[in-house]
Design a protein around this motif. Structure first.
Motif, PDB file in Angstrom:
ATOM      1  N   LEU A  27      98.043  -0.176  23.417  1.00 39.34           N
ATOM      2  CA  LEU A  27      96.633  -0.218  23.026  1.00 39.34           C
ATOM      3  C   LEU A  27      95.869   0.756  23.909  1.00 39.34           C
ATOM      4  O   LEU A  27      96.128   0.842  25.117  1.00 39.34           O
ATOM      5  CB  LEU A  27      96.087  -1.630  23.210  1.00 39.34           C
ATOM      6  N   THR A  33      92.452   4.373  32.562  1.00 35.09           N
ATOM      7  CA  THR A  33      93.658   4.096  33.337  1.00 35.09           C
ATOM      8  C   THR A  33      94.879   4.633  32.596  1.00 35.09           C
ATOM      9  O   THR A  33      95.735   5.301  33.181  1.00 35.09           O
ATOM     10  CB  THR A  33      93.799   2.575  33.565  1.00 35.09           C
ATOM     11  N   LEU A  51      91.314   1.192  20.122  1.00 40.11           N
ATOM     12  CA  LEU A  51      90.500   0.002  19.790  1.00 40.11           C
ATOM     13  C   LEU A  51      89.007   0.300  19.807  1.00 40.11           C
ATOM     14  O   LEU A  51      88.206  -0.571  19.479  1.00 40.11           O
ATOM     15  CB  LEU A  51      90.776  -1.102  20.834  1.00 40.11           C
ATOM     16  N   HIS A  98      78.062  -0.548  38.966  1.00 39.86           N
ATOM     17  CA  HIS A  98      78.633   0.109  40.156  1.00 39.86           C
ATOM     18  C   HIS A  98      80.130   0.366  40.006  1.00 39.86           C
ATOM     19  O   HIS A  98      80.829   0.585  41.002  1.00 39.86           O
ATOM     20  CB  HIS A  98      78.343  -0.722  41.409  1.00 39.86           C
ATOM     21  N   GLY A 100      83.047   2.756  39.304  1.00 40.66           N
ATOM     22  CA  GLY A 100      83.359   4.197  39.261  1.00 40.66           C
ATOM     23  C   GLY A 100      82.132   5.083  39.246  1.00 40.66           C
ATOM     24  O   GLY A 100      81.214   4.932  40.047  1.00 40.66           O
ATOM     25  N   VAL A 104      83.230   7.173  33.968  1.00 39.11           N
ATOM     26  CA  VAL A 104      84.067   5.960  33.876  1.00 39.11           C
ATOM     27  C   VAL A 104      83.272   4.827  33.218  1.00 39.11           C
ATOM     28  O   VAL A 104      83.788   4.085  32.377  1.00 39.11           O
ATOM     29  CB  VAL A 104      84.558   5.545  35.292  1.00 39.11           C
ATOM     30  N   THR A 109      86.213   0.136  29.492  1.00 31.54           N
ATOM     31  CA  THR A 109      85.770  -1.075  28.780  1.00 31.54           C
ATOM     32  C   THR A 109      86.157  -2.347  29.543  1.00 31.54           C
ATOM     33  O   THR A 109      87.093  -2.352  30.343  1.00 31.54           O
ATOM     34  CB  THR A 109      86.411  -1.141  27.386  1.00 31.54           C
ATOM     35  N   GLY A 112      89.815  -3.342  28.605  1.00 29.24           N
ATOM     36  CA  GLY A 112      90.820  -2.514  29.281  1.00 29.24           C
ATOM     37  C   GLY A 112      90.911  -2.862  30.752  1.00 29.24           C
ATOM     38  O   GLY A 112      91.996  -2.916  31.326  1.00 29.24           O
ATOM     39  N   ALA A 115      92.658  -6.370  31.109  1.00 32.46           N
ATOM     40  CA  ALA A 115      94.071  -6.330  30.688  1.00 32.46           C
ATOM     41  C   ALA A 115      94.904  -5.610  31.746  1.00 32.46           C
ATOM     42  O   ALA A 115      96.064  -5.938  31.974  1.00 32.46           O
ATOM     43  CB  ALA A 115      94.203  -5.633  29.342  1.00 32.46           C
ATOM     44  N   ASP A 122      86.633  -4.653  39.613  1.00 31.59           N
ATOM     45  CA  ASP A 122      85.481  -5.523  39.873  1.00 31.59           C
ATOM     46  C   ASP A 122      85.388  -6.735  38.937  1.00 31.59           C
ATOM     47  O   ASP A 122      85.099  -7.851  39.376  1.00 31.59           O
ATOM     48  CB  ASP A 122      84.188  -4.696  39.760  1.00 31.59           C
ATOM     49  N   LEU A 155      98.726 -12.227  29.210  1.00 33.22           N
ATOM     50  CA  LEU A 155      98.798 -11.681  27.846  1.00 33.22           C
ATOM     51  C   LEU A 155     100.246 -11.421  27.424  1.00 33.22           C
ATOM     52  O   LEU A 155     101.040 -10.922  28.221  1.00 33.22           O
ATOM     53  CB  LEU A 155      98.062 -10.339  27.774  1.00 33.22           C
ATOM     54  N   GLU A 159      99.494  -8.768  22.454  1.00 32.90           N
ATOM     55  CA  GLU A 159      98.247  -9.533  22.352  1.00 32.90           C
ATOM     56  C   GLU A 159      97.034  -8.640  22.662  1.00 32.90           C
ATOM     57  O   GLU A 159      97.081  -7.802  23.567  1.00 32.90           O
ATOM     58  CB  GLU A 159      98.303 -10.696  23.351  1.00 32.90           C
ATOM     59  N   ARG A 183      85.346   4.438  44.289  1.00 39.30           N
ATOM     60  CA  ARG A 183      84.370   3.353  44.100  1.00 39.30           C
ATOM     61  C   ARG A 183      85.039   2.008  43.759  1.00 39.30           C
ATOM     62  O   ARG A 183      84.363   1.009  43.539  1.00 39.30           O
ATOM     63  CB  ARG A 183      83.271   3.641  43.060  1.00 39.30           C
TER      64      ARG A 183
HETATM   65  C1  LIG Z   1      87.782   7.658  38.837  1.00 40.89           C
HETATM   66  C2  LIG Z   1      87.842   6.208  38.429  1.00 40.89           C
HETATM   67  C3  LIG Z   1      87.122   5.293  39.162  1.00 40.89           C
HETATM   68  C4  LIG Z   1      87.160   3.940  38.805  1.00 40.89           C
HETATM   69  N1  LIG Z   1      86.456   3.056  39.557  1.00 40.89           N
HETATM   70  C5  LIG Z   1      86.500   1.749  39.236  1.00 40.89           C
HETATM   71  C6  LIG Z   1      85.737   0.796  39.982  1.00 40.89           C
HETATM   72  O1  LIG Z   1      84.973   1.126  40.900  1.00 40.89           O
HETATM   73  N2  LIG Z   1      85.857  -0.504  39.614  1.00 40.89           N
HETATM   74  C7  LIG Z   1      86.636  -0.917  38.568  1.00 40.89           C
HETATM   75  O2  LIG Z   1      86.686  -2.115  38.293  1.00 40.89           O
HETATM   76  N3  LIG Z   1      87.340  -0.038  37.834  1.00 40.89           N
HETATM   77  C8  LIG Z   1      87.289   1.274  38.140  1.00 40.89           C
HETATM   78  N4  LIG Z   1      87.991   2.168  37.371  1.00 40.89           N
HETATM   79  C9  LIG Z   1      88.769   1.692  36.211  1.00 40.89           C
HETATM   80  C10 LIG Z   1      87.880   1.617  34.972  1.00 40.89           C
HETATM   81  O3  LIG Z   1      87.042   0.493  35.099  1.00 40.89           O
HETATM   82  C11 LIG Z   1      88.669   1.487  33.649  1.00 40.89           C
HETATM   83  O4  LIG Z   1      87.735   1.281  32.687  1.00 40.89           O
HETATM   84  C12 LIG Z   1      89.694   0.377  33.565  1.00 40.89           C
HETATM   85  O5  LIG Z   1      90.696   0.497  34.494  1.00 40.89           O
HETATM   86  C13 LIG Z   1      90.502   0.391  32.262  1.00 40.89           C
HETATM   87  O6  LIG Z   1      89.676   0.266  31.178  1.00 40.89           O
HETATM   88  P1  LIG Z   1      89.859   1.209  29.937  1.00 40.89           P
HETATM   89  O7  LIG Z   1      88.972   0.674  28.888  1.00 40.89           O
HETATM   90  O8  LIG Z   1      89.717   2.619  30.321  1.00 40.89           O
HETATM   91  O9  LIG Z   1      91.384   0.869  29.491  1.00 40.89           O
HETATM   92  P2  LIG Z   1      92.612   1.807  29.093  1.00 40.89           P
HETATM   93  O10 LIG Z   1      92.904   2.798  30.158  1.00 40.89           O
HETATM   94  O11 LIG Z   1      92.437   2.317  27.715  1.00 40.89           O
HETATM   95  O12 LIG Z   1      93.766   0.706  29.063  1.00 40.89           O
HETATM   96  C14 LIG Z   1      94.205   0.083  30.266  1.00 40.89           C
HETATM   97  C15 LIG Z   1      95.341  -0.918  29.920  1.00 40.89           C
HETATM   98  O13 LIG Z   1      94.808  -2.034  29.206  1.00 40.89           O
HETATM   99  C16 LIG Z   1      95.417  -2.163  27.907  1.00 40.89           C
HETATM  100  N5  LIG Z   1      94.324  -2.564  27.013  1.00 40.89           N
HETATM  101  C17 LIG Z   1      93.167  -1.879  26.785  1.00 40.89           C
HETATM  102  N6  LIG Z   1      92.353  -2.601  25.999  1.00 40.89           N
HETATM  103  C18 LIG Z   1      93.019  -3.761  25.711  1.00 40.89           C
HETATM  104  C19 LIG Z   1      92.673  -4.912  24.951  1.00 40.89           C
HETATM  105  N7  LIG Z   1      91.502  -5.036  24.328  1.00 40.89           N
HETATM  106  N8  LIG Z   1      93.584  -5.910  24.874  1.00 40.89           N
HETATM  107  C20 LIG Z   1      94.763  -5.810  25.535  1.00 40.89           C
HETATM  108  N9  LIG Z   1      95.140  -4.757  26.271  1.00 40.89           N
HETATM  109  C21 LIG Z   1      94.261  -3.735  26.362  1.00 40.89           C
HETATM  110  C22 LIG Z   1      96.004  -0.787  27.612  1.00 40.89           C
HETATM  111  O14 LIG Z   1      97.103  -0.873  26.721  1.00 40.89           O
HETATM  112  C23 LIG Z   1      96.422  -0.328  28.994  1.00 40.89           C
HETATM  113  O15 LIG Z   1      97.651  -0.903  29.362  1.00 40.89           O
HETATM  114  C24 LIG Z   1      87.961   3.514  37.696  1.00 40.89           C
HETATM  115  C25 LIG Z   1      88.669   4.456  36.955  1.00 40.89           C
HETATM  116  C26 LIG Z   1      88.624   5.797  37.298  1.00 40.89           C
HETATM  117  C27 LIG Z   1      89.393   6.789  36.482  1.00 40.89           C
END
Ligand SMILES: Cc1cc2nc3c(=O)[nH]c(=O)nc-3n(C[C@H](O)[C@H](O)[C@H](O)COP(=O)(O)OP(=O)(O)OC[C@H]3O[C@@H](n4cnc5c(N)ncnc54)[C@H](O)[C@@H]3O)c2cc1C
Length: 266
Positions: A27, A33, A51, A98, A100, A104, A109, A112, A115, A122, A155, A159, A183
């Motif tokens: 997904l 990430t 998604l 706060h 990232g 970001v 989301t 994400g 999961a 956070d 999960l 799922e 961050r």
């Molecule tokens: C430079 C940088 C700084 C960041 N700083 C922070 C921070 O300060 N604090 C913090 O909390 N996070 C931080 N993050 C992470 C950020 O919050 C991401 O949003 C989070 O890690 C993953 O969310 P995404 O939506 O991008 O998921 P994705 O990268 O698209 O997916 C991540 C994983 O979740 C699975 N997945 C996605 N959606 C679902 C769903 N609905 N159901 C089941 N599985 C799912 C995917 O298959 C994958 O395995 C940072 C990221 C970066 C790149």
């Protein structure tokens, strides 16, 4: 990056079917990430099921009982800026604001993030402190049962997280000590005054991911003040130790962040 097939789902059942039909599908939500992991060739899914264009799992609703329901595909910036979240759960809005950097926050989301369950993320602290319910395409979880360890959740492989429901709380605050580069939290503490008493949850510091601080909760039930938690810290042996900070440093950070969060929530 290895070759992969991209699919855009328009409903949750579409996404579930696409995942089922893929050899080794993943997904894709904000990709913050997953895409870097693929670029580094640490993941090589045969198919990506996007998604982000599913309306039924996007958006924020204030429900009749005062709880806030947030769709899994809602980005952090939308949580941070939502008027209902800011009024009902200011600690949650502040937490999302706060994460990232602006990129970001506009791509990443809630679904994400939880999961993935990064030990320094956070949101897990807010879900555990507020006693949130995680909804999936199959069932519901309490936050306590959902987060099972570092990068681990309850999960199933196939799922899909669809939403998170955050119960109302009279006071909320989140304070973290961010890693200056990413961050991400080196220690982040979410405090809440809920219908069932004070709740304190910690992210970024524990070897097994997010955890609660029952001693702090008991102290705050009797006396909601920073002083009440000033002499309490988690066990150093349970803390993460890495190039960013030792276990003892992180244990001390938890106390300091907890004091600041309690003061902010007051
Ligand atoms: C430079 C940088 C700084 C960041 N700083 C922070 C921070 O300060 N604090 C913090 O909390 N996070 C931080 N993050 C992470 C950020 O919050 C991401 O949003 C989070 O890690 C993953 O969310 P995404 O939506 O991008 O998921 P994705 O990268 O698209 O997916 C991540 C994983 O979740 C699975 N997945 C996605 N959606 C679902 C769903 N609905 N159901 C089941 N599985 C799912 C995917 O298959 C994958 O395995 C940072 C990221 C970066 C790149």
């Amino acid at each position: 990056m290895y070759e992969t097939k991209y699919h855009r789902a328009s409903t949750v059942s579409d996404a579930a079917a696409m995942l089922k039909n893929a050899d080794d599908g993943k997904l894709l939500s904000g990709g913050q990430t997953l895409i870097p992991t693929m670029k580094q060739r640490l993941a090589a899914p045969s198919d990506l099921i996007d998604l982000r264009h599913i309306d039924e799992i996007s958006g924020i609703t204030k429900q009749a009982d005062g709880s806030i329901r947030i769709g899994a595909a809602t980005c952090h910036a939308d949580v941070a800026g939502n008027a209902d979240v800011r009024a009902a759960l200011p600690g949650l809005a502040d937490l999302a604001g706060h994460i990232g950097d602006p990129h970001v926050r506009h791509m990443g989301t809630l679904g994400g993030s939880i999961a993935n369950n990064d030990p320094a993320a956070d949101y897990p602290a807010a879900l555990l402190a507020l006693g949130a319910t995680i909804e999936t395409n199959k069932r519901e979880f309490t936050a306590k049962d959902f987060f099972t360890g570092m990068f681990e959740t309850a999960l199933d492989e196939d799922e899909i997280v669809t939403a998170v429901v955050f119960p109302a709380a009279s006071h909320t605050a989140y304070v973290k000590f961010p890693n200056p580069a990413s961050r991400y939290a080196m220690a982040g503490v979410f405090v809440a005054k809920t219908g069932s008493g004070a709740r304190v949850a910690v992210t970024g510091a524990g070897q097994n991911g997010v955890f609660r601080m029952p001693d702090m909760e008991k102290a705050l039930d009797g006396n909601w003040s920073a002083d009440a938690v000033a002499s309490m810290a988690p066990a150093v042996d349970d803390m993460l130790s890495d190039m960013h900070g030792t276990a003892a440093y992180r244990a001390n950070l938890v106390t300091v962040m907890a004091k600041r969060a309690v003061a902010a929530a007051a």
